[in-house]
Design an enzyme around this catalytic site. Structure first.
Site, PDB file in Angstrom:
ATOM      1  N   LYS A  31      47.932  37.296  36.199  1.00  0.00           N
ATOM      2  CA  LYS A  31      46.805  38.210  36.107  1.00  0.00           C
ATOM      3  C   LYS A  31      45.824  37.841  37.214  1.00  0.00           C
ATOM      4  O   LYS A  31      45.417  36.675  37.310  1.00  0.00           O
ATOM      5  CB  LYS A  31      46.134  38.063  34.740  1.00  0.00           C
ATOM      6  CG  LYS A  31      44.770  38.733  34.621  1.00  0.00           C
ATOM      7  CD  LYS A  31      44.191  38.482  33.240  1.00  0.00           C
ATOM      8  CE  LYS A  31      42.782  39.012  33.117  1.00  0.00           C
ATOM      9  NZ  LYS A  31      42.248  38.871  31.729  1.00  0.00           N
ATOM     10  N   GLU A  57      46.199  44.440  24.802  1.00  0.00           N
ATOM     11  CA  GLU A  57      45.724  43.059  24.902  1.00  0.00           C
ATOM     12  C   GLU A  57      44.479  42.918  24.033  1.00  0.00           C
ATOM     13  O   GLU A  57      43.434  43.485  24.334  1.00  0.00           O
ATOM     14  CB  GLU A  57      45.396  42.698  26.349  1.00  0.00           C
ATOM     15  CG  GLU A  57      44.829  41.294  26.507  1.00  0.00           C
ATOM     16  CD  GLU A  57      44.315  40.995  27.912  1.00  0.00           C
ATOM     17  OE1 GLU A  57      43.432  40.123  28.040  1.00  0.00           O
ATOM     18  OE2 GLU A  57      44.788  41.632  28.878  1.00  0.00           O
ATOM     19  N   THR A  66      42.141  36.317  26.642  1.00  0.00           N
ATOM     20  CA  THR A  66      41.085  35.293  26.626  1.00  0.00           C
ATOM     21  C   THR A  66      41.557  34.028  25.924  1.00  0.00           C
ATOM     22  O   THR A  66      40.828  33.401  25.164  1.00  0.00           O
ATOM     23  CB  THR A  66      39.778  35.820  25.992  1.00  0.00           C
ATOM     24  OG1 THR A  66      39.585  37.192  26.345  1.00  0.00           O
ATOM     25  CG2 THR A  66      38.572  35.036  26.520  1.00  0.00           C
ATOM     26  N   ARG A 104      37.508  37.274  22.386  1.00  0.00           N
ATOM     27  CA  ARG A 104      36.076  37.235  22.675  1.00  0.00           C
ATOM     28  C   ARG A 104      35.223  37.514  21.447  1.00  0.00           C
ATOM     29  O   ARG A 104      34.011  37.361  21.492  1.00  0.00           O
ATOM     30  CB  ARG A 104      35.736  38.262  23.769  1.00  0.00           C
ATOM     31  CG  ARG A 104      36.431  38.010  25.087  1.00  0.00           C
ATOM     32  CD  ARG A 104      36.076  39.086  26.089  1.00  0.00           C
ATOM     33  NE  ARG A 104      36.909  39.005  27.277  1.00  0.00           N
ATOM     34  CZ  ARG A 104      36.851  39.856  28.288  1.00  0.00           C
ATOM     35  NH1 ARG A 104      35.986  40.861  28.252  1.00  0.00           N
ATOM     36  NH2 ARG A 104      37.646  39.723  29.328  1.00  0.00           N
TER      37      ARG A 104
END
Length: 219
Positions: free
Chosen positions: A144, A56, A84, A60
């Site tokens: 998640k 993943e 994100t 960010r």
């Protein structure tokens, strides 16, 4: 510029199957924030050598989209997703970059509905039963849990297993070697996410070893 990969739109059932397959392959999903562009390939190679092949890549940092593109082109055997993802515009960008799955830290109605139209499966972030129900109403069955330890950790997951018997989770946030086995022992946990194995201050071999050590806890 890398062109978006043409993929047919999947049904929700097919997207759930795809999430299940990649989580079964992953078991542990490293949550990666690329600090420097030159780290992209060495980081991925170290994780791969340690047995972690489902990555993943978060948005960010400004290198997130570049990392997804390069890994899809230069390390095609890896399964590369985007993390994100906060809104529809980010979703479009990671889809164009070639992300094979999408992860969000939380859920909004607009993002959930946009992902329904995307050919890429999404693992929406939730932190409460109410958020699960919003996604559930749209057909989502895989989520998640974030931040997992703050949300109640394994105790919360056990409690959520009662009313949501067909839901499976990837808990992320506070998961590490000390509690990894407790999370993975739960029937509603598909895999876990974390970043504890990503410290490269002692070299890339330390990342490889930390990855291998984490997987060994599950054998």
């Amino acid at each position: 510029m890398t062109q978006a990969i043409s993929r047919p739109t999947l049904t929700m059932a097919e997207k759930i199957d795809s999430i299940d397959a990649l989580c079964a392959r992953a078991r542990i999903m490293p949550v990666i924030t690329i600090a420097r562009e030159e780290d992209i390939l060495p980081m991925a190679d170290a994780l791969d050598a340690g047995g972690l092949q489902v990555l993943e890549i978060t948005l960010r940092s400004p290198h997130g989209l570049t990392a997804i593109r390069r890994l899809r082109e230069e390390r095609p055997h890896l399964c590369v997703g985007a993390g994100t993802v906060l809104d529809r515009h980010m979703l479009d960008a990671v889809e164009e970059a070639g992300a094979q799955f999408i992860v969000s830290p939380g859920s909004t109605d607009d993002l959930l509905r946009a992902a329904l139209e995307s050919p890429v499966p999404m693992l929406p972030g939730v932190a409460s039963a109410s958020e699960i129900m919003v996604g559930y109403a749209l057909g989502y069955r895989r989520f998640k849990l974030f931040p997992a330890e703050v949300c109640g950790g394994t105790a919360a997951l056990k409690a959520l297993g009662g009313p949501f018997g067909d839901i499976r989770f990837c808990p992320t946030g506070g998961v590490g070697p000390a509690n990894l086995q407790r999370y993975m022992a739960l029937p509603n946990v598909m895999c876990v996410g974390g970043s504890w194995m990503l410290d490269s201050s002692n070299g890339w071999d330390a990342v490889r070893q930390a990855s291998a050590d984490a997987l060994a806890l599950l054998d």
